[in-house]
Enzyme design. Structure first.
Site, PDB file in Angstrom:
ATOM      1  N   ASP A 125       1.804  -8.430  -9.043  1.00 39.07           N
ATOM      2  CA  ASP A 125       2.447  -8.175  -7.647  1.00 39.07           C
ATOM      3  C   ASP A 125       3.842  -9.003  -7.706  1.00 39.07           C
ATOM      4  O   ASP A 125       4.992  -8.190  -7.385  1.00 39.07           O
ATOM      5  CB  ASP A 125       1.672  -8.912  -6.565  1.00 39.07           C
ATOM      6  CG  ASP A 125       0.526  -8.081  -6.141  1.00 39.07           C
ATOM      7  OD1 ASP A 125      -0.001  -7.070  -6.896  1.00 39.07           O
ATOM      8  OD2 ASP A 125      -0.071  -8.208  -5.326  1.00 39.07           O
ATOM      9  N   LEU A 150      -0.217  -4.407  -0.172  1.00 36.39           N
ATOM     10  CA  LEU A 150       1.141  -4.022  -0.827  1.00 36.39           C
ATOM     11  C   LEU A 150       2.038  -5.172  -1.159  1.00 36.39           C
ATOM     12  O   LEU A 150       3.066  -5.038  -1.030  1.00 36.39           O
ATOM     13  CB  LEU A 150       1.847  -3.113   0.519  1.00 36.39           C
ATOM     14  CG  LEU A 150       1.040  -1.783   0.894  1.00 36.39           C
ATOM     15  CD1 LEU A 150       1.634  -1.267   2.194  1.00 36.39           C
ATOM     16  CD2 LEU A 150       0.833  -0.939  -0.314  1.00 36.39           C
ATOM     17  N   GLY A 151       1.253  -6.013  -1.433  1.00 34.08           N
ATOM     18  CA  GLY A 151       1.987  -7.310  -2.187  1.00 34.08           C
ATOM     19  C   GLY A 151       2.661  -8.077  -1.158  1.00 34.08           C
ATOM     20  O   GLY A 151       3.904  -8.791  -1.520  1.00 34.08           O
ATOM     21  N   SER A 152       2.161  -8.363   0.082  1.00 37.29           N
ATOM     22  CA  SER A 152       3.185  -9.097   0.953  1.00 37.29           C
ATOM     23  C   SER A 152       3.232 -10.341   0.546  1.00 37.29           C
ATOM     24  O   SER A 152       4.332 -11.179   0.684  1.00 37.29           O
ATOM     25  CB  SER A 152       2.438  -8.897   2.646  1.00 37.29           C
ATOM     26  OG  SER A 152       1.182  -9.218   2.238  1.00 37.29           O
ATOM     27  N   SER A 153       2.128 -11.225   0.093  1.00 34.50           N
ATOM     28  CA  SER A 153       2.250 -12.419  -0.331  1.00 34.50           C
ATOM     29  C   SER A 153       3.288 -12.944  -1.422  1.00 34.50           C
ATOM     30  O   SER A 153       3.904 -13.492  -1.470  1.00 34.50           O
ATOM     31  CB  SER A 153       0.893 -13.238  -0.736  1.00 34.50           C
ATOM     32  OG  SER A 153       0.383 -12.477  -1.862  1.00 34.50           O
ATOM     33  N   ALA A 154       3.072 -11.461  -2.496  1.00 33.14           N
ATOM     34  CA  ALA A 154       4.131 -11.840  -3.675  1.00 33.14           C
ATOM     35  C   ALA A 154       5.601 -11.716  -3.062  1.00 33.14           C
ATOM     36  O   ALA A 154       6.718 -12.178  -3.398  1.00 33.14           O
ATOM     37  CB  ALA A 154       4.050 -10.647  -4.749  1.00 33.14           C
TER      38      ALA A 154
HETATM   39  O1  PMV Z   1      -3.516  -8.541  -3.550  1.00 32.83           O
HETATM   40  P1  PMV Z   1      -3.509  -6.921  -3.513  1.00 32.83           P
HETATM   41  O2  PMV Z   1      -4.356  -6.303  -2.699  1.00 32.83           O
HETATM   42  O3  PMV Z   1      -1.971  -6.467  -3.703  1.00 32.83           O
HETATM   43  O4  PMV Z   1      -4.108  -7.007  -5.331  1.00 32.83           O
HETATM   44  C1  PMV Z   1      -3.693  -7.408  -6.364  1.00 32.83           C
HETATM   45  C2  PMV Z   1      -3.988  -6.754  -7.368  1.00 32.83           C
HETATM   46  C3  PMV Z   1      -5.386  -7.155  -8.067  1.00 32.83           C
HETATM   47  O5  PMV Z   1      -5.362  -6.333  -9.335  1.00 32.83           O
HETATM   48  C4  PMV Z   1      -6.490  -6.533  -7.329  1.00 32.83           C
HETATM   49  C5  PMV Z   1      -5.338  -8.460  -8.365  1.00 32.83           C
HETATM   50  C6  PMV Z   1      -4.364  -9.165  -9.389  1.00 32.83           C
HETATM   51  O6  PMV Z   1      -4.440 -10.353  -9.370  1.00 32.83           O
HETATM   52  O7  PMV Z   1      -3.850  -8.425 -10.275  1.00 32.83           O
END
Ligand code: PMV
Length: 310
Positions: free
Chosen positions: A141, A95-99
């Site tokens: 993200d 769900l993009g927690s690091s972003a």
């Molecule tokens: O980190 P996540 O689970 O939100 O995945 C990001 C989406 C991917 O397409 C798998 C990776 C990316 O860099 O776009």
């Protein structure tokens, strides 16, 4: 000037990918929108620019976070503030927690250094943090989080940054996000796919291209307000992700549960792999949400686009 402790100085929403994860890493388009849940950054005056790491994270994640924050702080001229983070977003499930951490820190640091908090600048700084976390992210993200809008996103192979086109849905676009257990890191899942894609090049290229095409068709369905067509695109996208070995029995079970509860379409969202988050599209999410919760499935709903009830 640093704000009072307790007043949020930066917020980064989490994100949900409706269509196109993984293929987006290979230059194909994806559709993603912001969640109401996210990460808040609070600043207080300090002699140096520093980050208080959230409690309960591993030593490895703490070191990564410190390194990512340092890169963002430098881009903002290292203002004299201490940054503290709070999150209501499930961590490391897709769900993009690091972003969201990157966007919240970027907003707080830009504000503290007296600079304009423009979405493009926020995205530039958050990308630096994402690179420290994930290596070479597609950028979907942090772009979704920085813009806070449902977007069609594409970063062509070799391009430094991606392009985002906001999508407006003429009818309310509601999703339910349900959690399907623990998963390995995005970095590992992306690496595994890359290895398979190198070994069986033309077959994997075909599947990834098809995911991009389904994302384009889904984006057109969003702007036409055709939720049935968007739901079908999501179902087909899940099938293609399964073909790429990015789903699991646990994920598939939750996908089918959402469909049984009336989802117009349901699929894994984010990196997937062994577990993580699943997204379902609903005209009215309330009855399904109540029933899922009664059966113990961790879930929440979010409106990604369209007219909102006042
Ligand atoms: O980190 P996540 O689970 O939100 O995945 C990001 C989406 C991917 O397409 C798998 C990776 C990316 O860099 O776009």
């Amino acid at each position: 000037m640093a704000a009072e402790e307790g007043t949020p100085d930066g917020f980064g929403p989490g994100k949900v990918i409706l269509l196109g994860e993984h293929a987006v890493v290979y230059g194909h388009p994806a559709v993603a929108g912001p969640l109401t849940l996210g990460v808040s950054a609070f600043t207080s005056a300090s002699r140096t620019c520093s980050l208080v790491a959230p409690r309960g994270i591993s030593a490895k994640d703490r070191a990564l976070l410190a390194q990512a924050f340092e890169a963002a702080a430098q881009l903002c001229g290292s203002p004299a503030v201490r940054v503290r983070l709070e999150s209501d977003l499930p961590i490391s499930v897709g769900l993009g927690s690091s972003a969201a951490v990157g966007v919240a820190c970027a907003r707080a640091l830009l504000k503290a250094s007296g600079r304009t908090v423009a979405p493009r600048e926020v995205a530039r700084i958050a990308l630096r943090m994402e690179e420290a976390f994930h290596g070479t992210p597609s950028g979907v993200d942090h772009t979704t989080s920085a813009l806070g809008a449902l977007i069609l996103y594409r970063r062509r192979v070799g391009a430094a940054v991606g392009n985002a086109v906001p999508l407006q849905c003429p009818v309310p676009l509601h999703v339910i996000v349900a959690l399907a257990g623990k998963r390995r890191s995005t970095r590992e899942t992306v690496r595994g796919l890359r290895e398979r894609a190198q070994r069986w090049g033309s077959r994997y290229a075909r599947l990834l291209r098809e995911i991009g095409q389904v994302a384009r068709e889904g984006a057109a369905a969003v702007t036409a307000g055709d939720l049935d067509a968007l739901g079908d695109a999501m179902n087909v996208n899940h099938g293609l992700l399964s073909a790429l070995q990015l789903s699991s029995a646990t994920i598939d079970e939750v996908v089918h549960r959402l469909r049984d509860h009336g989802a117009l379409g349901a699929k894994l969202t984010g990196a997937g792999g062994d577990g993580g988050a699943v997204v379902g599209l609903f005209r009215d999410p309330k009855p399904a949400l109540a029933r899922l919760r009664r059966t113990g499935v961790p879930c929440f709903s979010s409106q990604l686009s369209g007219p909102r009830k006042t």
